[in-house]
Write a protein that holds these residues in place. Structure first.
Motif, short mmCIF file in Angstrom:
data_model
loop_
_atom_site.label_atom_id
_atom_site.label_comp_id
_atom_site.label_asym_id
_atom_site.label_seq_id
_atom_site.Cartn_x
_atom_site.Cartn_y
_atom_site.Cartn_z
N PHE A 56 0.85 -1.19 0.00
CA PHE A 56 0.00 0.00 0.00
C PHE A 56 0.89 1.23 0.00
O PHE A 56 1.87 1.31 0.74
N LYS A 57 0.53 2.21 -0.83
CA LYS A 57 1.31 3.44 -0.93
C LYS A 57 0.40 4.65 -0.78
O LYS A 57 -0.79 4.57 -1.07
N GLY A 58 0.99 5.75 -0.34
CA GLY A 58 0.22 6.98 -0.26
C GLY A 58 -0.23 7.31 1.14
O GLY A 58 0.51 7.14 2.11
N ASP A 59 -1.49 7.74 1.25
CA ASP A 59 -2.03 8.27 2.51
C ASP A 59 -2.62 7.13 3.36
O ASP A 59 -3.81 6.84 3.26
N LEU A 60 -1.79 6.51 4.18
CA LEU A 60 -2.25 5.42 5.06
C LEU A 60 -2.72 5.98 6.40
O LEU A 60 -2.12 6.91 6.94
N GLU A 64 0.42 -0.80 8.09
CA GLU A 64 0.10 -1.49 6.84
C GLU A 64 -0.53 -2.86 7.09
O GLU A 64 -1.37 -3.32 6.31
N ARG A 65 -0.16 -3.52 8.21
CA ARG A 65 -0.71 -4.86 8.48
C ARG A 65 -2.23 -4.82 8.65
O ARG A 65 -2.93 -5.78 8.32
N HIS A 119 2.26 -8.81 -8.95
CA HIS A 119 2.47 -8.01 -7.73
C HIS A 119 1.45 -6.87 -7.74
O HIS A 119 1.25 -6.22 -8.76
N LEU A 120 0.83 -6.65 -6.60
CA LEU A 120 -0.28 -5.70 -6.51
C LEU A 120 0.04 -4.58 -5.53
O LEU A 120 0.49 -4.83 -4.42
N SER A 121 -0.20 -3.35 -5.97
CA SER A 121 0.05 -2.20 -5.10
C SER A 121 -1.18 -1.28 -5.13
O SER A 121 -1.64 -0.90 -6.21
N PHE A 122 -1.71 -0.97 -3.95
CA PHE A 122 -2.85 -0.05 -3.85
C PHE A 122 -2.32 1.35 -3.55
O PHE A 122 -1.74 1.58 -2.49
N GLU A 123 -2.52 2.26 -4.48
CA GLU A 123 -2.08 3.64 -4.30
C GLU A 123 -3.27 4.48 -3.82
O GLU A 123 -4.31 4.52 -4.48
N ILE A 124 -3.10 5.12 -2.67
CA ILE A 124 -4.23 5.79 -2.00
C ILE A 124 -3.99 7.30 -1.90
O ILE A 124 -2.98 7.76 -1.39
#
Length: 205
Positions: A56-60, A64-65, A119-124
């Motif tokens: 996960f990337k961006g505004d968390l 992350e867990r 590979h999967l990445s969620f950009e928020i």
């Protein structure tokens, strides 16, 4: 309808890990008596892909867990586009319940062709927090506004909350007075405010 069926076949393959499936041009053949048409759809399935690393990337809004715990899709599983779509909706609802009505979540993929892994990445991008500015009730001639408003789980001035907005629609529908209940939102007087429109159609009495 046939074009729609081709899309459904493709979607079914995507949900089974065939991310590179290709459907060729359908071949059409008529029966001798010209009463029946035979359709033949050539399909190149390609290999099955599995899910690799998920990040996960961006505004968390936390560790992350905790984001991994919200997902239906997991590393090692067969790639499934529908599950990824459901996970995006879950993440959207999580952010909207924290007041981020205009959150934008983009799934980015990095494909390893040799290992057959995605590979999967969620950009928020969470955007600004938003507050309810006004609640407009329309379409009611017999039912008083207050009867509808008391079923609302949101109120003017509160922080935006998608779950409470969905509950509000269910509660108003459950009154049994209306044939149709639609709840929509639109930008308020500024980016930090949002208006709620409750459109109803009353049943004959």
């Amino acid at each position: 309808q046939f074009e729609r069926d081709l899309l459904l076949i493709t979607a079914d393959y995507y949900d089974r890990g065939f991310i590179n499936v290709k459907l060729g041009a359908p071949q059409i053949r008529l029966s001798r008596d010209k009463k029946y048409m035979y359709l033949s759809i050539p399909i190149d399935e390609g290999p099955v892909f599995s899910i690799g690393k998920i990040d996960f990337k961006g505004d968390l809004l936390g560790p992350e867990r905790e984001y991994h715990d919200r997902l239906k899709i997991h590393t090692g599983e067969t790639s499934n586009r529908s599950k990824v779509g459901e996970d995006i909706n879950k993440l959207n609802d999580f952010y909207k319940d924290q007041g981020y009505a205009y959150v934008n979540i983009t799934p980015l993929t990095n494909i390893d062709l040799d290992r057959r892994i995605v590979h999967l990445s969620f950009e928020i991008e969470k955007g600004k927090k938003v507050y309810f500015e006004r609640i407009n009730v329309r379409g009611n001639s017999k039912t008083r506004d207050k009867v509808i408003r008391r079923e609302m789980k949101v109120s003017e001035g509160e922080l935006y909350n998608q779950t409470n907005l969905d509950i509000s629609k269910k509660r108003i529908t459950a009154l049994g007075f209306f044939e149709k209940v639609d709840i929509s939102t639109e930008r308020g007087s500024s980016d930090e405010f949002i208006e709620v429109n409750v459109e109803i159609a009353e049943r004959p009495t």
